[in-house]
Design an enzyme around this catalytic site. Structure first.
Site, PDB file in Angstrom:
ATOM      1  N   SER A 253     -22.264  20.310 -35.163  1.00  0.00           N
ATOM      2  CA  SER A 253     -22.826  20.160 -33.829  1.00  0.00           C
ATOM      3  C   SER A 253     -22.010  20.995 -32.860  1.00  0.00           C
ATOM      4  CB  SER A 253     -22.775  18.693 -33.390  1.00  0.00           C
ATOM      5  OG  SER A 253     -23.035  18.558 -32.007  1.00  0.00           O
TER       6      SER A 253
ATOM      7  N   TYR B 140     -15.743  12.251 -32.113  1.00  0.00           N
ATOM      8  CA  TYR B 140     -16.979  12.906 -32.555  1.00  0.00           C
ATOM      9  C   TYR B 140     -16.763  14.408 -32.685  1.00  0.00           C
ATOM     10  CZ  TYR B 140     -21.767  14.664 -32.574  1.00  0.00           C
ATOM     11  OH  TYR B 140     -22.931  15.319 -32.906  1.00  0.00           O
TER      12      TYR B 140
END
Length: 313
Positions: free
Chosen positions: A153, A178
């Site tokens: 991502s 994350y």
């Protein structure tokens, strides 16, 4: 091709008859769409997901009118016992794995640890997939010109690999965790490429774009405000969100495009991403996703946290 390219457009004319594809997180979102498109091209597809009920329902829907066969096995990537059981089920098919798509993941969840004490985003997004690819490496190597596609991502902009990898000494921040896990996912693609490319395996990292799926289930309005407050961060807008069909397109391009054979790259919007000029979360790569030394150190730490070696060769 670009950000608006769909899965149908990418797969036009692609024939995967006789191929076996594996998609983690295949019961919903872009994982489901990826599996559907691969089946439509004639592949046999194995999907894994945590929720057995959703998994079985997805397999039933995917099987309706599909050219290929559907296999579905429970998989909780955060727990190595579940990873091993899933790998055993896949290996029992006794077939080469032509496409291995590491799609499943979690995002910005509250602090939680698995049974080995590993922070959950690191455990799920990186270590679980590393362990699974390790277990299935021989089946991948045995396929002719296999591909491994690992979803990362542009959230990797939030963090490189930290010294306190497992948040054992510093305060937990969900966005840092994350970002680190998605940097780790990109480094996993490099690791797989470096070890398995001599066996004809192509390994690629893919940023699918912003899609409103179950991945965002933990996010509140306050979370978006907190993310926006970070220096240089640009949030997606309604205009920049993709449909699920658009979100799966880059994964499918990575899995099938002839021009990517033998390449090692980070992909976005059905193209090879370029280095980012500033830290944001929309486009481009930060330098830490190509830091092979960091990737090797991370792999060694992952083996330590997992409590076992993770051989690929």
């Amino acid at each position: 091709m670009g950000a608006e390219t769909t899965s149908t457009e990418v797969m036009q004319g692609v024939d995967l008859s006789g191929k076996l594809a594996l998609v983690t997180g295949g019961s919903s979102g872009i994982g489901y769409e990826t599996a559907r498109a691969l089946l439509a091209a004639g592949a046999d597809v194995c999907i894994g997901a945590r929720d057995r009920t959703k998994l079985e329902a997805a397999a039933e829907r995917l099987g309706e009118g599909a050219q290929g066969s559907v296999f579905a096995y429970p998989l909780d990537l955060s727990e190595l016992d579940s990873v091993d059981a899933f790998a055993d089920d896949v290996l029992a098919l006794d077939r080469p794995i032509d496409l291995l798509i590491a799609n499943a993941g979690i995002m910005a969840c509250p602090l939680e640890r698995n049974s080995r004490g590993i922070e959950m985003q690191l455990a799920t997004n990186y270590i679980g997939h590393a362990a699974l690819i390790s277990r299935l490496a021989a089946a991948v190597r045995s396929a002719a010109r296999a591909r491994v596609v690992i979803l990362t991502s542009s959230g990797h902009h939030f963090s490189g690999i930290r010294d306190d990898l497992n948040f054992e000494n510093e305060s937990y921040d969900k966005w840092t965790a994350y970002g680190q896990s998605k940097t780790a996912s990109a480094l996993l693609a490099l690791k797989v490429h470096d070890v398995l490319s001599p066996h004809g395996v192509t390994a690629l990292a893919v940023h699918p774009g912003f899609i409103q799926t179950d991945l965002m289930r933990y996010l509140s309005k306050e979370d978006y405000v907190a993310m926006q407050s970070r220096t240089d961060i640009v949030l997606p807008t309604k205009r920049t969100y993709k449909t699920v069909e658009q979100g799966a397109a880059t994964t499918l391009w990575a899995a099938t495009a002839p021009e990517l054979a033998g390449r090692s790259a980070y992909l976005e919007d059905c193209s090879i991403a370029q280095p980012a000029a500033v830290r944001d979360t929309l486009h481009g790569t930060m330098p830490w996703v190509t830091d092979r030394a960091a990737g090797e150190a991370l792999w060694a730490k992952a083996e330590q946290l997992a409590g076992r070696p993770l051989p690929l060769a």
